[in-house]
Write a protein that holds these residues in place. Structure first.
Motif, mmCIF file in Angstrom:
data_model
loop_
_atom_site.group_PDB
_atom_site.id
_atom_site.type_symbol
_atom_site.label_atom_id
_atom_site.label_comp_id
_atom_site.label_asym_id
_atom_site.label_seq_id
_atom_site.Cartn_x
_atom_site.Cartn_y
_atom_site.Cartn_z
ATOM 1 N N ASN A 36 -25.965 113.308 88.770
ATOM 2 C CA ASN A 36 -26.665 114.320 89.561
ATOM 3 C C ASN A 36 -28.069 113.884 89.960
ATOM 4 O O ASN A 36 -28.966 114.703 90.150
ATOM 5 N N VAL A 37 -28.262 112.559 90.050
ATOM 6 C CA VAL A 37 -29.525 112.005 90.549
ATOM 7 C C VAL A 37 -29.212 111.131 91.768
ATOM 8 O O VAL A 37 -28.076 110.706 91.972
ATOM 9 N N GLY A 38 -30.243 110.850 92.550
ATOM 10 C CA GLY A 38 -30.036 110.041 93.745
ATOM 11 C C GLY A 38 -29.776 108.578 93.429
ATOM 12 O O GLY A 38 -28.927 107.938 94.048
ATOM 13 N N ARG A 39 -30.503 108.047 92.424
ATOM 14 C CA ARG A 39 -30.397 106.615 92.099
ATOM 15 C C ARG A 39 -30.865 106.398 90.670
ATOM 16 O O ARG A 39 -31.884 106.954 90.245
ATOM 17 N N LEU A 40 -30.121 105.610 89.915
ATOM 18 C CA LEU A 40 -30.540 105.223 88.572
ATOM 19 C C LEU A 40 -30.032 103.810 88.320
ATOM 20 O O LEU A 40 -28.829 103.564 88.309
ATOM 21 N N SER A 41 -30.959 102.880 88.153
ATOM 22 C CA SER A 41 -30.615 101.488 87.879
ATOM 23 C C SER A 41 -31.589 100.930 86.851
ATOM 24 O O SER A 41 -32.745 101.368 86.773
ATOM 25 N N ALA A 42 -31.124 99.971 86.069
ATOM 26 C CA ALA A 42 -31.989 99.321 85.089
ATOM 27 C C ALA A 42 -31.552 97.874 84.925
ATOM 28 O O ALA A 42 -30.365 97.555 85.071
ATOM 29 N N ILE A 43 -32.507 97.008 84.622
ATOM 30 C CA ILE A 43 -32.228 95.579 84.440
ATOM 31 C C ILE A 43 -33.024 95.075 83.233
ATOM 32 O O ILE A 43 -34.241 95.271 83.156
ATOM 33 N N TRP A 44 -32.333 94.429 82.305
ATOM 34 C CA TRP A 44 -32.972 93.724 81.194
ATOM 35 C C TRP A 44 -32.917 92.223 81.455
ATOM 36 O O TRP A 44 -31.900 91.709 81.901
ATOM 37 N N GLU A 45 -34.006 91.539 81.131
ATOM 38 C CA GLU A 45 -34.021 90.072 81.111
ATOM 39 C C GLU A 45 -34.505 89.651 79.728
ATOM 40 O O GLU A 45 -35.602 90.008 79.313
ATOM 41 N N LEU A 46 -33.687 88.878 79.029
ATOM 42 C CA LEU A 46 -33.988 88.447 77.668
ATOM 43 C C LEU A 46 -34.055 86.929 77.638
ATOM 44 O O LEU A 46 -33.095 86.253 78.003
ATOM 45 N N VAL A 47 -35.197 86.402 77.207
ATOM 46 C CA VAL A 47 -35.402 84.945 77.178
ATOM 47 C C VAL A 47 -35.958 84.550 75.812
ATOM 48 O O VAL A 47 -36.943 85.131 75.353
ATOM 49 N N PRO A 48 -35.338 83.579 75.121
ATOM 50 C CA PRO A 48 -35.926 83.116 73.856
ATOM 51 C C PRO A 48 -37.275 82.457 74.104
ATOM 52 O O PRO A 48 -37.359 81.460 74.823
ATOM 53 N N PHE A 49 -38.324 83.035 73.539
ATOM 54 C CA PHE A 49 -39.670 82.476 73.695
ATOM 55 C C PHE A 49 -39.884 81.349 72.688
ATOM 56 O O PHE A 49 -40.433 80.307 73.004
ATOM 57 N N ASP A 50 -39.480 81.595 71.465
ATOM 58 C CA ASP A 50 -39.420 80.556 70.437
ATOM 59 C C ASP A 50 -38.335 80.983 69.456
ATOM 60 O O ASP A 50 -37.546 81.890 69.749
ATOM 61 N N GLU A 51 -38.274 80.364 68.294
ATOM 62 C CA GLU A 51 -37.174 80.621 67.365
ATOM 63 C C GLU A 51 -37.143 82.062 66.870
ATOM 64 O O GLU A 51 -36.067 82.600 66.573
ATOM 65 N N HIS A 52 -38.313 82.701 66.809
ATOM 66 C CA HIS A 52 -38.389 84.023 66.180
ATOM 67 C C HIS A 52 -38.860 85.130 67.124
ATOM 68 O O HIS A 52 -39.038 86.265 66.683
ATOM 69 N N ARG A 53 -39.051 84.834 68.402
ATOM 70 C CA ARG A 53 -39.526 85.844 69.347
ATOM 71 C C ARG A 53 -38.733 85.775 70.647
ATOM 72 O O ARG A 53 -38.267 84.705 71.042
ATOM 73 N N THR A 54 -38.620 86.933 71.290
ATOM 74 C CA THR A 54 -37.878 87.048 72.541
ATOM 75 C C THR A 54 -38.771 87.676 73.606
ATOM 76 O O THR A 54 -39.419 88.706 73.359
ATOM 77 N N LEU A 55 -38.804 87.053 74.766
ATOM 78 C CA LEU A 55 -39.526 87.625 75.894
ATOM 79 C C LEU A 55 -38.586 88.593 76.618
ATOM 80 O O LEU A 55 -37.509 88.205 77.071
#
Length: 212
Positions: free
Chosen positions: A145-164
């Motif tokens: 019941n909305v005009g538009r709903l979209s979402a995008i995730w981008e997940l990139v390993p920054f180093d061994e223990h962190r994610t961008l």
């Protein structure tokens, strides 16, 4: 004829350049992400901004942050679609209607305007790998019941223990409200979503604990 002092100077310059290159985070870890990481994000903060969408006045909200967990652990939370009610702003219900691996049809319900209005949508989620090590998870409304709903995730390993993590969201409820107000709500929702994601990831037992 090149003097010995010139050779020493060039060697020093190359050594300095090599030292700087080794001190920087590995560029390959961010290849294909399309994200320029600011000093604020590197320090644990967050960047947010608006991005235009052709054909409409309401803009995407975008936020970027580092999450203190390996990419596999963050991806597990992002692809746990039934639990979106735990970190999406205003989300009261999230229910998987059908799923095949990382693709799913998900029902979500939101309460807005202090509970005066209820929005709902069925979202088609699709996950895929992009260039480099980037993992993309996209959601697009198939009905609601909305005009538009979209979402995008981008997940990139920054180093061994962190994610961008970069999160974009576009909600156009087709209400008689200024587009600027709706756009501001989108960017606010993007930032709040990443803050909530940090909390959810931190509260879960790591799937890949660090040996030590």
């Amino acid at each position: 004829r090149v003097s010995s002092s010139s050779c020493k100077l060039r060697a020093s310059v190359w050594a300095l350049a090599l030292g700087i290159a080794l001190a920087l985070p590995p560029a390959a870890a961010l290849a294909g992400s399309g994200v320029t990481i600011s000093s604020a994000v590197r320090a644990g903060g967050m960047d947010s901004n608006l991005e235009p969408e052709p054909g409409i006045n309401v803009q995407w909200g975008r936020a970027v942050a580092l999450i203190n967990a390996p990419v596999a652990d963050v991806t597990a939370v992002v692809q746990d679609y039934a639990q979106y009610k735990t970190f999406l702003p205003h989300c009261e219900s999230s229910r998987v209607l059908s799923q095949r691996q990382a693709s799913a049809l998900v029902y979500v319900q939101f309460s807005v305007f202090n509970g005066a209005r209820t929005l709902w949508a069925e979202l088609k989620f699709r996950a895929h790998d992009a260039a480099g090590t980037t993992r993309i998870v996209e959601a697009n409304m198939v009905k609601g019941n909305v005009g538009r709903l979209s979402a995008i995730w981008e997940l990139v390993p920054f180093d061994e223990h962190r994610t961008l993590v970069t999160f974009r969201i576009l909600v156009d409820p087709s209400f008689p409200l200024p587009a600027s107000l709706l756009s501001d709500e989108n960017v606010s929702s993007a930032s709040r979503t990443l803050r909530a994601l940090r909390s959810v990831v931190a509260s879960r037992k790591p799937a890949h604990p660090v040996a030590g």
